[in-house]
Design an enzyme around this catalytic site. Structure first.
Site, PDB file in Angstrom:
ATOM      1  N   HIS A 130       0.827  -1.208   0.000  1.00 39.77           N
ATOM      2  CA  HIS A 130       0.000   0.000   0.000  1.00 39.77           C
ATOM      3  C   HIS A 130       0.854   1.248   0.000  1.00 39.77           C
ATOM      4  O   HIS A 130       0.481   2.261  -0.560  1.00 39.77           O
ATOM      5  CB  HIS A 130      -0.927  -0.003   1.218  1.00 39.77           C
ATOM      6  CG  HIS A 130      -2.061  -0.945   1.045  1.00 39.77           C
ATOM      7  ND1 HIS A 130      -2.196  -2.089   1.770  1.00 39.77           N
ATOM      8  CD2 HIS A 130      -3.087  -0.926   0.175  1.00 39.77           C
ATOM      9  CE1 HIS A 130      -3.283  -2.728   1.378  1.00 39.77           C
ATOM     10  NE2 HIS A 130      -3.836  -2.052   0.412  1.00 39.77           N
ATOM     11  N   ARG A 150     -12.004  -3.992 -12.876  1.00 43.31           N
ATOM     12  CA  ARG A 150     -11.777  -5.228 -12.122  1.00 43.31           C
ATOM     13  C   ARG A 150     -12.946  -5.420 -11.150  1.00 43.31           C
ATOM     14  O   ARG A 150     -12.901  -4.977 -10.006  1.00 43.31           O
ATOM     15  CB  ARG A 150     -10.448  -5.146 -11.377  1.00 43.31           C
ATOM     16  CG  ARG A 150      -9.214  -5.146 -12.292  1.00 43.31           C
ATOM     17  CD  ARG A 150      -7.921  -5.048 -11.475  1.00 43.31           C
ATOM     18  NE  ARG A 150      -6.750  -5.475 -12.202  1.00 43.31           N
ATOM     19  CZ  ARG A 150      -5.856  -4.652 -12.748  1.00 43.31           C
ATOM     20  NH1 ARG A 150      -6.022  -3.345 -12.679  1.00 43.31           N
ATOM     21  NH2 ARG A 150      -4.787  -5.128 -13.367  1.00 43.31           N
ATOM     22  N   ARG A 160     -14.793  -6.551 -16.529  1.00 43.43           N
ATOM     23  CA  ARG A 160     -14.307  -7.931 -16.480  1.00 43.43           C
ATOM     24  C   ARG A 160     -15.140  -8.691 -15.459  1.00 43.43           C
ATOM     25  O   ARG A 160     -15.354  -8.201 -14.339  1.00 43.43           O
ATOM     26  CB  ARG A 160     -12.831  -7.915 -16.067  1.00 43.43           C
ATOM     27  CG  ARG A 160     -12.327  -9.272 -15.666  1.00 43.43           C
ATOM     28  CD  ARG A 160     -10.853  -9.286 -15.531  1.00 43.43           C
ATOM     29  NE  ARG A 160     -10.427  -8.900 -14.196  1.00 43.43           N
ATOM     30  CZ  ARG A 160      -9.148  -8.805 -13.852  1.00 43.43           C
ATOM     31  NH1 ARG A 160      -8.196  -9.015 -14.745  1.00 43.43           N
ATOM     32  NH2 ARG A 160      -8.813  -8.476 -12.640  1.00 43.43           N
ATOM     33  N   GLU A 198      -4.645 -14.071 -21.419  1.00 38.56           N
ATOM     34  CA  GLU A 198      -3.645 -13.968 -20.354  1.00 38.56           C
ATOM     35  C   GLU A 198      -3.079 -15.333 -19.976  1.00 38.56           C
ATOM     36  O   GLU A 198      -2.373 -15.467 -18.994  1.00 38.56           O
ATOM     37  CB  GLU A 198      -4.199 -13.226 -19.130  1.00 38.56           C
ATOM     38  CG  GLU A 198      -5.513 -13.735 -18.600  1.00 38.56           C
ATOM     39  CD  GLU A 198      -6.033 -12.914 -17.422  1.00 38.56           C
ATOM     40  OE1 GLU A 198      -5.296 -12.095 -16.865  1.00 38.56           O
ATOM     41  OE2 GLU A 198      -7.201 -13.129 -17.060  1.00 38.56           O
ATOM     42  N   ASN A 233       0.132  -9.110 -17.494  1.00 38.79           N
ATOM     43  CA  ASN A 233       0.656  -9.453 -16.158  1.00 38.79           C
ATOM     44  C   ASN A 233       0.619 -10.970 -15.968  1.00 38.79           C
ATOM     45  O   ASN A 233       1.626 -11.600 -15.635  1.00 38.79           O
ATOM     46  CB  ASN A 233      -0.182  -8.805 -15.049  1.00 38.79           C
ATOM     47  CG  ASN A 233      -0.324  -7.318 -15.230  1.00 38.79           C
ATOM     48  OD1 ASN A 233       0.492  -6.698 -15.901  1.00 38.79           O
ATOM     49  ND2 ASN A 233      -1.340  -6.737 -14.649  1.00 38.79           N
ATOM     50  N   ASP A 234      -0.558 -11.542 -16.202  1.00 35.37           N
ATOM     51  CA  ASP A 234      -0.653 -12.993 -16.054  1.00 35.37           C
ATOM     52  C   ASP A 234       0.024 -13.702 -17.218  1.00 35.37           C
ATOM     53  O   ASP A 234       0.647 -14.756 -17.031  1.00 35.37           O
ATOM     54  CB  ASP A 234      -2.117 -13.426 -15.941  1.00 35.37           C
ATOM     55  CG  ASP A 234      -2.611 -13.320 -14.500  1.00 35.37           C
ATOM     56  OD1 ASP A 234      -1.886 -13.788 -13.611  1.00 35.37           O
ATOM     57  OD2 ASP A 234      -3.688 -12.757 -14.274  1.00 35.37           O
ATOM     58  N   ARG A 283       4.068 -13.947 -10.242  1.00 36.61           N
ATOM     59  CA  ARG A 283       4.060 -12.478 -10.166  1.00 36.61           C
ATOM     60  C   ARG A 283       4.005 -11.960  -8.742  1.00 36.61           C
ATOM     61  O   ARG A 283       4.246 -10.783  -8.484  1.00 36.61           O
ATOM     62  CB  ARG A 283       2.900 -11.900 -10.995  1.00 36.61           C
ATOM     63  CG  ARG A 283       1.534 -12.254 -10.485  1.00 36.61           C
ATOM     64  CD  ARG A 283       0.456 -11.898 -11.486  1.00 36.61           C
ATOM     65  NE  ARG A 283      -0.077 -10.567 -11.285  1.00 36.61           N
ATOM     66  CZ  ARG A 283      -1.219 -10.124 -11.839  1.00 36.61           C
ATOM     67  NH1 ARG A 283      -1.889 -10.905 -12.664  1.00 36.61           N
ATOM     68  NH2 ARG A 283      -1.661  -8.919 -11.610  1.00 36.61           N
ATOM     69  N   CYS A 336      -4.255  -4.702 -21.657  1.00 31.60           N
ATOM     70  CA  CYS A 336      -4.663  -4.017 -20.428  1.00 31.60           C
ATOM     71  C   CYS A 336      -3.738  -4.338 -19.249  1.00 31.60           C
ATOM     72  O   CYS A 336      -3.968  -3.872 -18.145  1.00 31.60           O
ATOM     73  CB  CYS A 336      -6.112  -4.351 -20.073  1.00 31.60           C
ATOM     74  SG  CYS A 336      -6.367  -6.097 -19.733  1.00 31.60           S
TER      75      CYS A 336
HETATM   76  C1  PEP Z   1      -3.305  -9.081 -16.354  1.00 28.78           C
HETATM   77  O1  PEP Z   1      -3.183 -10.222 -15.900  1.00 28.78           O
HETATM   78  O2  PEP Z   1      -2.494  -8.549 -17.147  1.00 28.78           O
HETATM   79  C2  PEP Z   1      -4.444  -8.245 -15.950  1.00 28.78           C
HETATM   80  C3  PEP Z   1      -4.654  -7.060 -16.479  1.00 28.78           C
HETATM   81  O3  PEP Z   1      -5.257  -8.710 -14.960  1.00 28.78           O
HETATM   82  P1  PEP Z   1      -4.863  -8.677 -13.395  1.00 28.78           P
HETATM   83  O4  PEP Z   1      -3.602  -7.858 -13.250  1.00 28.78           O
HETATM   84  O5  PEP Z   1      -6.021  -8.086 -12.683  1.00 28.78           O
HETATM   85  O6  PEP Z   1      -4.646 -10.133 -13.111  1.00 28.78           O
HETATM   86 MG    MG Z   2      -4.874 -11.215 -14.951  1.00 28.61          MG
END
Ligand code: PEP
Ligand code: MG
Length: 556
Positions: free
Chosen positions: A204, A311, A347, A446, A469-470, A480, A517
């Site tokens: 945070h 989200r 989403r 993802e 990200n995923d 991650r 995204c």
């Molecule tokens: C991702 O995985 O890139 C994504 C945008 O979703 P989150 O970060 O919420 O898993």
């Molecule tokens: Mg994701």
């Protein structure tokens, strides 16, 4: 005063750049002096429990004020931490454990709070759930607040004057890690930067520092020695560099860098209200990521052309029980009407992995990121999924809704989900509920599987949104959540980019659009390549929006 060991190396420290920007200032340690309360025996447990109750109410009021004060500064999604603290202070297990200790051991309330707080912290640390582990710092934060109120009321603690009181800035706060409530109370006019020995990019402290525009370098470990107190320093929140007792040449150099960065920021305003165009005039839809209604303000202020990733699971994380269809409907409706006709891609639930509300009672999994999460969980619990879909479809008439599914890996999932969607729509229509004529329907790409099969998915959807990200985590087999593997997310991402390339190509061959995204969309190192690969849409954190638009204007 020279630096304690003024060798060239000890003057140049390297941590992790966590909140971008260059800051100059004097290092000032904010130590968390353990205010361990004295233990004493009490005669009247009823009275002591009443004293505890008064302090608890006082703490809840304080947190309410902190929430209000932070809303504007940080946005609702960030300020929500203080509501979570209020809920924790209301948690019957926590409150009963303190009362029980007061009654059974006949000890003073502040001592009981201290001991129970530490016990809960340990339980959270040992928990299997990442979400609960993340709450360990919060239980210590609320216990510290409660203890201090009790000690203050008892006169054993003088009114808490801030350790920064009377210190003239600009100051670089140095600490092990800041509690959320401490970060939000920092005055950016006096505090130029933050240095921490621990912390993580997902803490945070970092999220708040970014929202407040305070540069931060974290994970300095034992390089952040107390002898650095009062030394002048420069920090670079992008590269993670810290220069102690900077030489005149270094000052000049960084001053110039800061001026350039400030000038760039001023020039970003020129991009407000303009479409996002590459040099050759290709239009890219530039959207923002959001997680709550409160983020609407940030999204609008950032001049986003839409919301590219909402989200929806954040709502579920902030509640103590499943939000009803009505509650979800109201939020989606307000979000859609608040965006005044701009596209809002919501989403569906991405619960699981690191997002595990207690009331979901998820079973323990050894690898939850690859476990029963997101659409997999929704397929397992269709009633939960149908409630969300009903709320979404009902809200669809209030704006331009698009629905997006997270963590799709095989076409069979999509087939089953489409069937559920059709059932929900049919049932709403039977009850004469109005639904928008056209709702775009897409999937997040993802998982490597979704990218590799994107030619099969493309004919069945309206768009792809690539969650880098995923996708990075699964392609590079790099968790991650594991700070030690951060380098994988910064380094050689060619494999991920190849999957992005394939996905965009398959989307275009089928006449649908593809966006990104994940964090990569706002990362200047990869933006040129994403644009070159032909992505049609990018969705970034609101604070990166104008910078991204300005950068795109210089590309291809
Ligand atoms: C991702 O995985 O890139 C994504 C945008 O979703 P989150 O970060 O919420 O898993
Ligand atoms: Mg994701």
């Amino acid at each position: 005063m020279p630096c304690p060991a003024a060798t060239e190396d000890s003057r140049h420290l390297k941590g992790t750049g966590a909140s971008r920007g260059i800051a100059f200032g004097r290092i000032c340690f904010l130590r968390h002096k353990p205010r361990t309360p004295r233990k004493y025996q009490i005669k009247n447990p009823d009275q002591e429990c009443e004293r505890l109750e008064r302090a608890r109410q006082h703490a809840i009021t304080q947190l309410g004020a902190l929430y209000e004060a932070s809303l504007e500064k940080l946005g609702e999604q960030n300020a929500a931490i203080f509501q979570i603290h209020q809920m924790m202070l209301d948690d019957p297990d926590y409150v009963q454990a303190i009362n029980l200790m007061i009654r059974t051991q006949k000890v003073n309330a502040e001592y009981a709070v201290d001991i129970v707080g530490k016990r809960f912290e340990q339980q959270f640390i040992n928990s299997d759930s990442d979400y609960m582990q993340g709450r360990a710092a919060d239980v210590i934060d609320i216990s510290r607040r409660l203890t201090e109120i009790l000690m203050m009321h008892a006169g054993s603690l003088k009114h808490k004057s801030s350790p920064l009181h009377g210190k003239k800035g600009p100051l670089l706060i140095a600490t092990d890690d800041l509690a959320p409530s401490e970060t939000v109370q920092l005055d950016p006019a006096n505090i130029s930067g933050i240095l921490t020995s621990g912390g993580s990019e997902r803490s945070h402290t970092v999220i708040f520092a970014r929202a407040m525009g305070i540069p931060a370098v974290i994970c300095l470990g034992d390089k952040l020695i107390p002898e650095l107190e009062n030394h002048e320093a420069i920090i670079d929140g992008l590269s993670g560099e810290v220069i102690i007792d900077p030489l005149p040449t270094e000052r000049r150099d960084y001053r110039e860098r800061k001026l350039t960065a400030d000038a760039q920021n001023a020039h970003l305003e020129d991009f407000r209200g303009r479409p996002t165009l590459t040099r050759s005039g290709r239009k890219i839809a530039l959207y923002a990521n959001a997680g709550s209604l409160g983020d609407l303000e940030l999204v609008r202020a950032a001049d986003a052309e839409g919301i590219g990733l909402f989200r929806s699971e954040y709502l579920f994380l902030c509640e103590q029980d499943y939000p009803t269809e009505e509650r979800q409907f109201e939020i989606y409706r307000d979000l859609l009407s608040g965006m005044e006709g701009k596209k809002v891609i919501i989403r569906t639930l991405d619960i699981g992995a690191d997002k595990t509300p207690d009331y979901f009672m998820l079973k323990h999994e050894d690898n939850p990121a690859m476990g029963l999460r997101a659409v997999r969980l929704c397929l397992e619990r269709p009633a939960l999924f149908k409630t969300q879909l009903r709320a979404l479809y009902r809200a669809s008439v209030y704006g331009k809704l698009a629905i997006m599914l997270p963590m799709i890996s095989v076409p069979e999932e999509l087939k089953r989900i489409k069937k559920i969607c059709a059932e929900v729509r049919a049932s709403l229509r039977r009850h004469n509920v109005k639904i928008a004529d056209h709702i775009e329907f897409g999937i997040m790409v993802e998982t490597p599987s979704a990218a590799l099969l994107s030619d099969l998915f493309a004919p069945q959807v309206d768009f792809f949104s690539i969650g880098t990200n995923d996708l990075t985590q699964f392609t590079l087999a790099a968790d991650r959540q594991n700070g030690a593997l951060g380098g994988y997310f910064e380094g050689d991402l060619r494999a991920v980019l190849r999957l992005v390339e394939l996905t965009v190509k398959n989307a275009h061959q089928c006449g649908i659009w593809a966006g990104v995204c994940g964090e990569m969309a706002a990362d200047e190192r990869y933006l040129p390549r994403l644009v070159q690969l032909g992505v049609d849409e990018l969705s970034v954190v609101p604070s990166a929006l104008l910078r991204t638009r300005a950068r795109i204007a210089t590309l291809g």
